[in-house]
Design a protein around this motif. Structure first.
Motif, mmCIF file in Angstrom:
data_model
loop_
_atom_site.group_PDB
_atom_site.id
_atom_site.type_symbol
_atom_site.label_atom_id
_atom_site.label_comp_id
_atom_site.label_asym_id
_atom_site.label_seq_id
_atom_site.Cartn_x
_atom_site.Cartn_y
_atom_site.Cartn_z
ATOM 1 N N UNK A 56 8.713 -12.980 3.281
ATOM 2 C CA UNK A 56 10.170 -13.156 3.311
ATOM 3 C C UNK A 56 10.923 -11.824 3.383
ATOM 4 N N UNK A 57 10.265 -10.735 3.003
ATOM 5 C CA UNK A 57 10.907 -9.420 3.065
ATOM 6 C C UNK A 57 10.872 -8.820 4.463
ATOM 7 N N UNK A 58 9.933 -9.268 5.287
ATOM 8 C CA UNK A 58 9.754 -8.741 6.641
ATOM 9 C C UNK A 58 9.474 -9.892 7.602
ATOM 10 N N UNK A 59 10.446 -10.761 7.863
ATOM 11 C CA UNK A 59 10.224 -11.934 8.723
ATOM 12 C C UNK A 59 9.677 -11.556 10.098
ATOM 13 N N UNK A 60 8.827 -12.430 10.615
ATOM 14 C CA UNK A 60 8.215 -12.269 11.939
ATOM 15 C C UNK A 60 7.452 -10.955 12.063
ATOM 16 N N UNK A 61 6.967 -10.461 10.951
ATOM 17 C CA UNK A 61 6.280 -9.174 10.955
ATOM 18 C C UNK A 61 4.816 -9.288 10.541
ATOM 19 N N UNK A 62 4.578 -9.846 9.366
ATOM 20 C CA UNK A 62 3.206 -9.938 8.853
ATOM 21 C C UNK A 62 3.102 -11.052 7.813
ATOM 22 N N UNK A 63 1.884 -11.539 7.618
ATOM 23 C CA UNK A 63 1.672 -12.534 6.564
ATOM 24 C C UNK A 63 1.570 -11.852 5.200
ATOM 25 N N UNK A 64 1.727 -12.656 4.185
ATOM 26 C CA UNK A 64 1.513 -12.188 2.820
ATOM 27 C C UNK A 64 0.020 -12.044 2.567
ATOM 28 N N UNK A 65 -0.333 -11.238 1.576
ATOM 29 C CA UNK A 65 -1.722 -11.087 1.145
ATOM 30 C C UNK A 65 -1.914 -11.815 -0.172
ATOM 31 N N UNK A 66 -3.087 -12.401 -0.348
ATOM 32 C CA UNK A 66 -3.429 -13.043 -1.615
ATOM 33 C C UNK A 66 -4.261 -12.066 -2.444
ATOM 34 N N UNK A 67 -3.927 -11.982 -3.714
ATOM 35 C CA UNK A 67 -4.667 -11.132 -4.645
ATOM 36 C C UNK A 67 -4.462 -11.687 -6.048
ATOM 37 N N UNK A 68 -4.968 -10.971 -7.017
ATOM 38 C CA UNK A 68 -4.793 -11.373 -8.413
ATOM 39 C C UNK A 68 -3.942 -10.327 -9.113
ATOM 40 N N UNK A 69 -2.911 -10.787 -9.811
ATOM 41 C CA UNK A 69 -2.038 -9.907 -10.602
ATOM 42 C C UNK A 69 -1.809 -10.570 -11.951
ATOM 43 N N UNK A 70 -2.135 -9.865 -13.005
ATOM 44 C CA UNK A 70 -1.928 -10.422 -14.341
ATOM 45 C C UNK A 70 -2.732 -11.685 -14.590
ATOM 46 N N UNK A 71 -3.893 -11.797 -13.971
ATOM 47 C CA UNK A 71 -4.741 -12.966 -14.164
ATOM 48 C C UNK A 71 -4.322 -14.199 -13.393
ATOM 49 N N UNK A 72 -3.391 -14.030 -12.424
ATOM 50 C CA UNK A 72 -2.883 -15.144 -11.626
ATOM 51 C C UNK A 72 -3.066 -14.811 -10.146
ATOM 52 N N UNK A 73 -3.491 -15.791 -9.342
ATOM 53 C CA UNK A 73 -3.557 -15.606 -7.899
ATOM 54 C C UNK A 73 -2.133 -15.616 -7.358
ATOM 55 N N UNK A 74 -1.797 -14.576 -6.579
ATOM 56 C CA UNK A 74 -0.426 -14.425 -6.081
ATOM 57 C C UNK A 74 -0.424 -14.060 -4.609
ATOM 58 N N UNK A 75 0.701 -14.360 -3.969
ATOM 59 C CA UNK A 75 0.991 -13.884 -2.627
ATOM 60 C C UNK A 75 1.895 -12.675 -2.772
ATOM 61 N N UNK A 76 1.586 -11.593 -2.059
ATOM 62 C CA UNK A 76 2.423 -10.396 -2.136
ATOM 63 C C UNK A 76 2.569 -9.762 -0.763
ATOM 64 N N UNK A 77 3.607 -8.965 -0.614
ATOM 65 C CA UNK A 77 3.861 -8.241 0.629
ATOM 66 C C UNK A 77 2.836 -7.125 0.759
ATOM 67 N N UNK A 78 2.136 -7.035 1.892
ATOM 68 C CA UNK A 78 1.149 -5.973 2.041
ATOM 69 C C UNK A 78 1.775 -4.586 2.181
ATOM 70 N N UNK A 79 3.054 -4.519 2.521
ATOM 71 C CA UNK A 79 3.723 -3.214 2.640
ATOM 72 C C UNK A 79 4.227 -2.715 1.291
ATOM 73 N N UNK A 80 5.029 -3.536 0.634
ATOM 74 C CA UNK A 80 5.664 -3.097 -0.621
ATOM 75 C C UNK A 80 4.844 -3.439 -1.860
ATOM 76 N N UNK A 81 3.900 -4.369 -1.700
ATOM 77 C CA UNK A 81 3.087 -4.891 -2.808
ATOM 78 C C UNK A 81 3.901 -5.751 -3.772
ATOM 79 N N UNK A 82 5.139 -6.101 -3.395
ATOM 80 C CA UNK A 82 5.957 -6.969 -4.238
ATOM 81 C C UNK A 82 5.334 -8.361 -4.276
ATOM 82 N N UNK A 83 5.171 -8.892 -5.481
ATOM 83 C CA UNK A 83 4.668 -10.250 -5.638
ATOM 84 C C UNK A 83 5.786 -11.211 -5.258
ATOM 85 N N UNK A 84 5.473 -12.109 -4.320
ATOM 86 C CA UNK A 84 6.458 -13.064 -3.813
ATOM 87 C C UNK A 84 6.397 -14.378 -4.582
ATOM 88 N N UNK A 85 5.172 -14.865 -4.840
ATOM 89 C CA UNK A 85 5.007 -16.147 -5.532
ATOM 90 C C UNK A 85 3.555 -16.317 -5.935
#
Length: 139
Positions: free
Chosen positions: A90-119
């Protein structure tokens, strides 16, 4: 299907069903060693097997499966000549998909550029994105 894979797949499918224009046909099959396998098929019959790392924490299993499903979705979208970006950042529409990783023991989607957790994985629908017009075959 083993229980760990079933649980992880249910979480990831929530995001796929809520936000992706293509849907997999999910089938349980046996691999060459007669071991259970889950395959995600496209409407054209092509498919890819998915799995979770055995013995890993639940969040790691969900994140790993989310990345595999993302790869399937990007290929399936491209095959239907749709924008091949899922889940869309959502931070970079039509640019790239989110990455899935683990943050704080929870599986999350985050921006691969900024590393901001989206959901958290499984909660993309809660972001309030507009409904996706679906094409293809659903399971």
């Amino acid at each position: 299907m083993n229980e760990e894979l079933a649980v992880a797949l249910a979480v990831v499918e929530r995001d796929l069903r809520a936000t992706c224009a293509v849907q997999p046909i999910v089938r349980e099959e046996l691999d060459f060693d007669d071991e259970p396998l889950v395959v995600l098929y496209e409407a054209d019959g092509s498919g890819v097997g998915v799995s979770v790392p055995e013995g890993a924490a639940a969040a790691e299993q969900v994140a790993s499966l989310a990345e595999q499903v993302k790869d399937w979705a990007v290929e399936a979208l491209a095959a239907q000549l749709l924008p091949a970006t899922w889940p869309e950042c959502p931070d970079h529409p039509a640019s790239h998909p989110l990455d899935a990783s683990v943050a704080g023991g929870v599986a999350v989607w985050s921006c691969p550029r900024s590393r901001r957790v989206v959901a958290p994985v499984g909660a993309l629908e809660d972001l309030g994105a507009p409904a996706v017009r679906r094409r293809g075959v659903s399971s």
